[in-house]
Each structure stands twice: as C-alpha cells, then as structure tokens.
Design an enzyme around this catalytic site. Structure first.
Site, PDB file in Angstrom:
ATOM      1  N   GLY A  16      37.003  28.754  63.578  1.00  0.00           N
ATOM      2  CA  GLY A  16      37.538  28.824  62.173  1.00  0.00           C
ATOM      3  C   GLY A  16      36.842  27.899  61.315  1.00  0.00           C
ATOM      4  N   ASP A  17      36.736  26.548  61.838  1.00  0.00           N
ATOM      5  CA  ASP A  17      36.118  25.438  61.178  1.00  0.00           C
ATOM      6  C   ASP A  17      34.675  25.451  60.863  1.00  0.00           C
ATOM      7  OD1 ASP A  17      38.332  23.332  60.741  1.00  0.00           O
ATOM      8  OD2 ASP A  17      38.167  22.894  62.899  1.00  0.00           O
TER       9      ASP A  17
END
Length: 397
Positions: free
Chosen positions: A171-172
C-alpha cells in the site's frame, strides 16, 4: 546513444514526512535526477532510518534505498522560525511532498493556500491514508489499514484462515508510485497553465485502483471474491508447482499455451473435454493442478524451466534474494546495483526503473547522514554561518 542528462535535472523537490509512502515518491523522483531535499526534525529523525527486521550498525537496510539520491536538512517545523525557513525554501522549489496526517501543514501555517501565495508554480503532493477530504480524512492511516479498506487484505491468504499480508508494504510503495505519477502529471499541466496544484494520493484509493473488477463483480453479478491461496480461481493452469528441488511458476491458461503444455508433458490433456477450453479448465482447476504437480515433482527446476522455454510456455523460478543476486538476467540489466555507503560499504539494492533510452535515471549515492546538507541548503538561501549557529542553538535546525 544516450543523453548524459537526466529527465528531472533542475527540478527541486522538498520532501516532508517519513516512513515509506511519501519518501518512496521522493525516491522515484530523485532516481530520475530531481534535487530532493529531505526535511527531518532535529533530534527526531525519520524512524525509517532504523526500521526493518534486519539492521546493520543500527541502520535499517531499507534506508539506504528509500533515502538514496537525497539531501538531508534538519528543520523544526513546529516553531515559527522553522516555518519561516521552509517558506523561504518553498520559493525555490518545484514540488513539495508530504505524508503527514491531513491538517498538520495547515496547523503549522503551511497549508496550500499559504505555500501557493509564496510560489504559485509549486506542486504540492499530499500522501495520506484516507485522502485530504471526506469524513475519515482526519484518521491516521498506515498501509495495512489502507490495504484492508481498499479490499486487498481480504483476498490474501488461504480461504480457511484469517487474511494474510504480503511481506512488503504494498500500500505504501504503490501509493508512492501513484503520487509520483500524479506529481509528473501536475508538472506537465503546469507547463500549459503556469500554475501548480495539489496532488491528493490516498493509500486506500491506490489499493482500490489495482483491485481489477472486484467492485462490478459484486455490484452487477452479486459475486464476492474470496481468498484463494496460491491460485486465481478459474484461471488454470496458472500457479506454483513443486519440483524435486524447489518451485516454479507456470502460466499456461490460454488455449494455445495449454496445448503446448499438454504436448510438453506428453499427455492428452488438450483433447480431454475436462481441460480443452478455458472454462473447462476453470471448472476442473484443482484436478488439473494436481496432474501438473505430479509431472513437475518428478523433475528438477532446471529441467522444467528448460522444457517450458523450449515450448514457449511462460515459466519462472520462485526467487528469494539469494537467487536474485545470482541471476544472470537481473545482473545484465543492472536490476540490482551496488551503491557505496559510508558505514555499510557496498550496498546491493534495486536499480532504477523504468529504463529510459535517452535520459536514464541514476543513483549517485546512498542515504545521507541526518542534517548532512543543512549548512549547504541554508547557505543557498543566504543564511550566514553565524545565523546558522544561532538557529542550531535555538533548536530550529
């Protein structure tokens, strides 16, 4: 013949924030020549400097990668003098990247309205868990939470167990990638309008972007995707298959590829009604995967890989870091490079992607020491050595 210049040479980026999502955006821009100035609080460095399951000499081994090509400036943005210095720096910048909780910059008197008044051409890239607007925008958001909200976590793992996670912060890094893409689009738009704008990159929305047709499948057909372990339901054969000395991935779900696989294995699978078509293979996926596993299990990885290559079937090893470091193709494309670090020595790390034929990216150095470039950056702003010493004594830098 390549141009020795890099595509983002001359672009100045101020990187605020910490950990992964915002700094990964800064890493990508720096990889292609941007002058990235990473701002950290004096005495309170980015926790990513020491993060990771494996450290060496107190340094997290992700840090030399995500902080490569960057300058380090210490600046206390919680005090008025630090805010004033940032405003001076903003006047010289093209891009500001931040991943604080929404409202933080505004609380410090550094919101987009203030920054754009100082520099109307500034692109402000804001990375957060939930975005800058909406009823949940105020919440703290890590990649794990965004992956869950965006639907990814529910799908990872075995169907009879709690959802799992990938071993990296998808996600990052994906949000950092989208943020860099948004930054470049905003810079392109600036060429026409002469004005900067705000890029709003939310982790959960990034995750939603790569969830394929999950939403319409439910909304239009009432179908909810479930965890399926190492396979994609009804896409067969496409998965991990055991060999006598390891594992390989084989993707042969198209009819033409499956006929080649059937010939390679010396079977009549392609003429069997249970496997002859894409839909039939989907209906009998588990049985087919079992048959292929029986065939691969009797052979070494090298034998299976060679046979698949001879028959034009997509196939590859399930690599760990060890295998990637030994891979001739990875080496030939400089997909792993070695960068000199003052403490760690030669650090192997991912190269610069994607590869541009005329203006390729580059890595000029690993991560800077905390505040290593503070004097240089402030001198460029006209701050005298005596004034710098006073700012240091006051805890501003």
């Amino acid at each position: 013949m390549t141009d020795t210049k890099h595509p983002l040479d001359g672009l100045r980026v101020i990187e605020l924030g910490q950990l992964i999502a915002g700094p990964f955006c800064g890493q990508l821009l720096g990889d292609f020549g941007a002058d990235v100035i990473k701002v950290e609080a004096p005495g309170l460095p980015d926790p990513a400097r020491g993060w990771g399951a494996v450290k060496q000499d107190g340094i997290g081994l992700f840090w030399p990668i995500i902080a490569r090509n960057k300058k380090s400036l210490t600046l206390n943005l919680r005090v008025e003098a630090g805010q004033a210095l940032l405003k001076d720096l903003v006047k010289t910048a093209d891009v500001l990247v931040e991943n604080f909780r929404p409202g933080t910059l505004e609380r410090w008197g550094l919101g987009p309205d203030v920054l754009h008044a100082l520099n109307p051409r500034l692109v402000i890239t804001r990375v957060s868990g939930y975005g800058q607007t909406g009823p949940e925008s105020h919440k703290a958001g890590y990649a794990s939470v965004g992956e869950a909200k965006g639907g990814l976590r529910y799908l990872i793992g075995e169907p009879d167990r709690l959802p799992a996670r990938a071993g990296v912060s998808l996600g990052d890094t994906m949000t950092g990638t989208f943020a860099a893409l948004g930054t470049m689009m905003a810079l392109f738009a600036r060429e026409r309008s002469g004005k900067g704008q705000v890029v709003d990159a939310a982790i959960y929305e990034t995750v939603m972007a790569f969830m394929e047709s999950l939403i319409p499948e439910y909304a239009l057909a009432g179908h909810t995707r479930e965890r399926s372990g190492p396979i994609l339901p009804r896409i067969a054969p496409s998965g991990v298959y055991p060999c006598s000395d390891g594992m390989v991935i084989i993707g042969a779900n198209q009819d033409t590829l499956f006929r080649r696989l059937s010939a390679m294995c010396g079977t009549g699978w392609a003429d069997d009604a249970r496997y002859a078509t894409h839909d039939a293979r989907g209906e009998n996926q588990a049985e087919l995967d079992g048959l292929i596993s029986d065939w691969t299990r009797q052979r070494t990885m090298a034998d299976v890989l060679a046979a698949c290559e001879d028959h034009g079937i997509p196939c590859g090893p399930v690599n760990r870091a060890k295998e990637m470091l030994e891979d001739a193709h990875i080496a030939a494309r400089d997909a792993i490079i070695r960068v000199s670090h003052p403490v760690l020595g030669q650090v192997p790390m991912q190269g610069v992607f994607p590869k541009l034929s005329g203006t390729p990216g580059r890595v000029t150095g690993a991560s800077p020491e905390l505040g290593q470039h503070t004097g240089q950056v402030l001198a460029e702003l006209g701050i005298s050595p005596d004034r710098q010493e006073q700012l240091r004594a006051d805890g501003v830098i």
